[in-house]
Design a protein around this motif. Structure first.
Motif, mmCIF file in Angstrom:
data_model
loop_
_atom_site.group_PDB
_atom_site.id
_atom_site.type_symbol
_atom_site.label_atom_id
_atom_site.label_comp_id
_atom_site.label_asym_id
_atom_site.label_seq_id
_atom_site.Cartn_x
_atom_site.Cartn_y
_atom_site.Cartn_z
ATOM 1 N N ARG A 159 9.045 3.228 9.153
ATOM 2 C CA ARG A 159 9.025 1.864 9.689
ATOM 3 C C ARG A 159 7.564 1.427 9.792
ATOM 4 O O ARG A 159 6.794 2.033 10.541
ATOM 5 C CB ARG A 159 9.705 1.840 11.056
ATOM 6 C CG ARG A 159 11.179 2.254 11.009
ATOM 7 C CD ARG A 159 11.699 2.658 12.384
ATOM 8 N NE ARG A 159 11.501 1.598 13.375
ATOM 9 C CZ ARG A 159 12.388 0.621 13.614
ATOM 10 N NH1 ARG A 159 13.526 0.552 12.914
ATOM 11 N NH2 ARG A 159 12.156 -0.285 14.542
ATOM 12 N N VAL A 160 7.212 0.392 9.045
ATOM 13 C CA VAL A 160 5.788 0.053 8.896
ATOM 14 C C VAL A 160 5.555 -1.453 8.970
ATOM 15 O O VAL A 160 6.260 -2.241 8.332
ATOM 16 C CB VAL A 160 5.226 0.554 7.546
ATOM 17 C CG1 VAL A 160 3.696 0.417 7.532
ATOM 18 C CG2 VAL A 160 5.649 1.979 7.257
ATOM 19 N N LEU A 161 4.536 -1.831 9.752
ATOM 20 C CA LEU A 161 3.971 -3.177 9.660
ATOM 21 C C LEU A 161 2.863 -3.083 8.608
ATOM 22 O O LEU A 161 1.784 -2.561 8.884
ATOM 23 C CB LEU A 161 3.394 -3.624 11.006
ATOM 24 C CG LEU A 161 4.396 -3.869 12.136
ATOM 25 C CD1 LEU A 161 3.658 -4.147 13.448
ATOM 26 C CD2 LEU A 161 5.311 -5.045 11.794
ATOM 27 N N CYS A 162 3.153 -3.548 7.389
ATOM 28 C CA CYS A 162 2.231 -3.421 6.261
ATOM 29 C C CYS A 162 1.464 -4.743 6.130
ATOM 30 O O CYS A 162 2.015 -5.769 5.738
ATOM 31 C CB CYS A 162 3.019 -3.132 4.988
ATOM 32 S SG CYS A 162 1.984 -2.597 3.602
ATOM 33 N N ILE A 163 0.169 -4.697 6.454
ATOM 34 C CA ILE A 163 -0.633 -5.912 6.589
ATOM 35 C C ILE A 163 -1.729 -5.923 5.534
ATOM 36 O O ILE A 163 -2.586 -5.046 5.503
ATOM 37 C CB ILE A 163 -1.249 -5.994 8.003
ATOM 38 C CG1 ILE A 163 -0.129 -5.957 9.054
ATOM 39 C CG2 ILE A 163 -2.092 -7.238 8.150
ATOM 40 C CD1 ILE A 163 -0.629 -5.747 10.477
ATOM 41 N N SER A 164 -1.688 -6.928 4.650
ATOM 42 C CA SER A 164 -2.659 -7.047 3.564
ATOM 43 C C SER A 164 -3.691 -8.121 3.877
ATOM 44 O O SER A 164 -3.351 -9.286 4.088
ATOM 45 C CB SER A 164 -1.954 -7.394 2.247
ATOM 46 O OG SER A 164 -2.895 -7.767 1.257
ATOM 47 N N LYS A 165 -4.963 -7.732 3.852
ATOM 48 C CA LYS A 165 -6.033 -8.712 4.061
ATOM 49 C C LYS A 165 -6.228 -9.588 2.829
ATOM 50 O O LYS A 165 -6.674 -10.726 2.950
ATOM 51 C CB LYS A 165 -7.343 -7.998 4.408
ATOM 52 C CG LYS A 165 -7.428 -7.519 5.849
ATOM 53 C CD LYS A 165 -8.832 -7.038 6.175
ATOM 54 C CE LYS A 165 -8.998 -6.785 7.660
ATOM 55 N NZ LYS A 165 -10.378 -6.359 7.998
ATOM 56 N N ASP B 73 0.843 -1.177 0.000
ATOM 57 C CA ASP B 73 0.000 0.000 0.000
ATOM 58 C C ASP B 73 0.896 1.251 0.000
ATOM 59 O O ASP B 73 1.971 1.245 0.622
ATOM 60 C CB ASP B 73 -0.882 -0.022 1.256
ATOM 61 C CG ASP B 73 -1.910 1.082 1.270
ATOM 62 O OD1 ASP B 73 -3.049 0.836 0.852
ATOM 63 O OD2 ASP B 73 -1.558 2.202 1.708
ATOM 64 N N PRO B 74 0.500 2.323 -0.694
ATOM 65 C CA PRO B 74 1.331 3.541 -0.723
ATOM 66 C C PRO B 74 1.684 4.069 0.669
ATOM 67 O O PRO B 74 2.756 4.674 0.864
ATOM 68 C CB PRO B 74 0.460 4.543 -1.484
ATOM 69 C CG PRO B 74 -0.399 3.688 -2.367
ATOM 70 C CD PRO B 74 -0.675 2.452 -1.567
ATOM 71 N N ARG B 75 0.816 3.823 1.657
ATOM 72 C CA ARG B 75 1.092 4.287 3.018
ATOM 73 C C ARG B 75 2.241 3.535 3.675
ATOM 74 O O ARG B 75 2.739 3.938 4.732
ATOM 75 C CB ARG B 75 -0.172 4.156 3.866
ATOM 76 C CG ARG B 75 -1.325 5.070 3.466
ATOM 77 C CD ARG B 75 -2.618 4.699 4.157
ATOM 78 N NE ARG B 75 -3.134 3.405 3.680
ATOM 79 C CZ ARG B 75 -4.240 2.836 4.137
ATOM 80 N NH1 ARG B 75 -4.945 3.440 5.100
ATOM 81 N NH2 ARG B 75 -4.637 1.680 3.650
ATOM 82 N N CYS B 76 2.639 2.426 3.038
ATOM 83 C CA CYS B 76 3.704 1.605 3.612
ATOM 84 C C CYS B 76 5.089 1.969 3.088
ATOM 85 O O CYS B 76 6.088 1.371 3.509
ATOM 86 C CB CYS B 76 3.447 0.125 3.296
ATOM 87 S SG CYS B 76 1.894 -0.543 3.922
ATOM 88 N N MET B 77 5.169 2.921 2.178
ATOM 89 C CA MET B 77 6.414 3.141 1.449
ATOM 90 C C MET B 77 7.407 4.068 2.146
ATOM 91 O O MET B 77 8.533 4.254 1.661
ATOM 92 C CB MET B 77 6.100 3.685 0.053
ATOM 93 C CG MET B 77 5.246 2.739 -0.788
ATOM 94 S SD MET B 77 5.929 1.056 -0.908
ATOM 95 C CE MET B 77 7.417 1.377 -1.850
ATOM 96 N N THR B 78 7.014 4.652 3.255
ATOM 97 C CA THR B 78 7.954 5.510 3.985
ATOM 98 C C THR B 78 7.962 5.147 5.460
ATOM 99 O O THR B 78 6.926 4.790 6.036
ATOM 100 C CB THR B 78 7.563 7.003 3.843
ATOM 101 O OG1 THR B 78 6.229 7.196 4.313
ATOM 102 C CG2 THR B 78 7.655 7.452 2.387
#
Length: 293
Positions: free
Chosen positions: A180-186, A173-178
């Protein structure tokens, strides 16, 4: 004359007895005065609208009446086969969708483990399959698309439907690109630990049920607990990282044992304890959490 009359009366009496015993004029019991029952030795004419009895003595199916508007069409053409249409589209979630994804994966149109959810990735895979076979690229599955797919694939095995291997990552997701992120896809059912747009580690995850859904949106890690037990459900939640009013990323022994046959009460379950333990040591309070489709 008296003798002749006596002989005539005797002959008539004998004829009457013979008629009664053969049933020619006897009325069937309970028939209410209908047509006389034919003698047992005679062949009964088939009643109007029915076919003669079959070889086993049971009546066969009624023959179509000339007044029946469907008689000519049913006699000249076979009945249509039952419809095998299965309509699947964006937003659906079912075991049929899981089978669809597994069959598309056999043809390299779907590059991840089946999830059972029909989202944009599945729609894109269906469109690719349709265009390759000259069908309208709708991205939804109609009867023609489904039958064509069945014809060129085999029935998925249990391992193909619910593989134990790690799911392929979704496009971040674009919000995950900057940051430190736990990027969680359903949709892909994955968690990617990302730092400045780079995937550091990833793992399979499971979400809440329809009655206790995992919230979507942008959050932050509020606090962590290596050893924690739910105060509501009284179940262990090792390596918990809380991000939204009691919902947390944590290890689930049930997920490890049953896979996607179960669901959480809203938390993000992880089944690889070693991977989560390493992630737990890296994540800090305040790090971003993005839950998206």
């Amino acid at each position: 004359m008296k003798r002749s009359s006596a002989i005539r009366r005797a002959v008539l009496a004998a004829a009457a007895v013979a008629l009664v015993t053969t049933g020619c004029t006897a009325q069937a019991a309970g028939s209410g005065g209908g047509s006389p029952k034919p003698p047992a030795t005679a062949t009964a004419p088939a009643p109007s609208g029915s076919a003669p009895a079959g070889g086993d003595g049971k009546p066969s199916s009624p023959a179509p009446s000339s007044s029946d508007p469907s008689a000519s069409s049913s006699a000249s053409s076979p009945a249509p086969a039952p419809s095998a249409a299965f309509l699947m589209k964006d937003g659906d979630e079912s075991e049929q969708v899981r089978e669809l994804q597994a069959r598309l994966r056999q043809l390299d149109h779907f590059d991840r483990a089946p999830t059972g959810f029909y989202g944009t990735i599945t729609a894109k895979a269906v469109t690719g399959f349709q265009k390759k076979r000259g069908l309208p690229g709708t991205g939804s599955v109609d009867a023609t698309t489904w039958q064509r797919l069945l014809a060129v694939t085999k029935k998925p095995t249990a391992d193909e439907l619910k593989p134990s291997t790690t799911n392929a990552l979704d496009t971040p997701d674009p919000r995950c690109m900057t940051g430190r992120v736990l990027c969680i896809s359903k949709e892909s059912r994955t968690l990617a630990w990302m730092i400045d747009g780079r995937v550091v580690s990833s793992m399979d995850v499971r979400f809440g049920s329809e009655n206790t859904p995992t919230r979507e949106g942008t959050f932050a890690v509020e606090w962590k607990a290596k050893d924690w037990t739910s105060t509501i459900y009284h179940t262990p939640m090792p390596y918990s990282m809380f991000f939204s009013r009691g919902q947390a990323v944590h290890y689930s022994s049930d997920f490890a044992a049953r896979g996607y046959a179960g669901a959480s009460h809203g938390c993000v379950n992880v089944r690889d304890r070693a991977k989560l333990a390493a992630l737990f040591d890296q994540v800090k309070a305040g790090d971003k959490v993005v839950v998206h489709w």
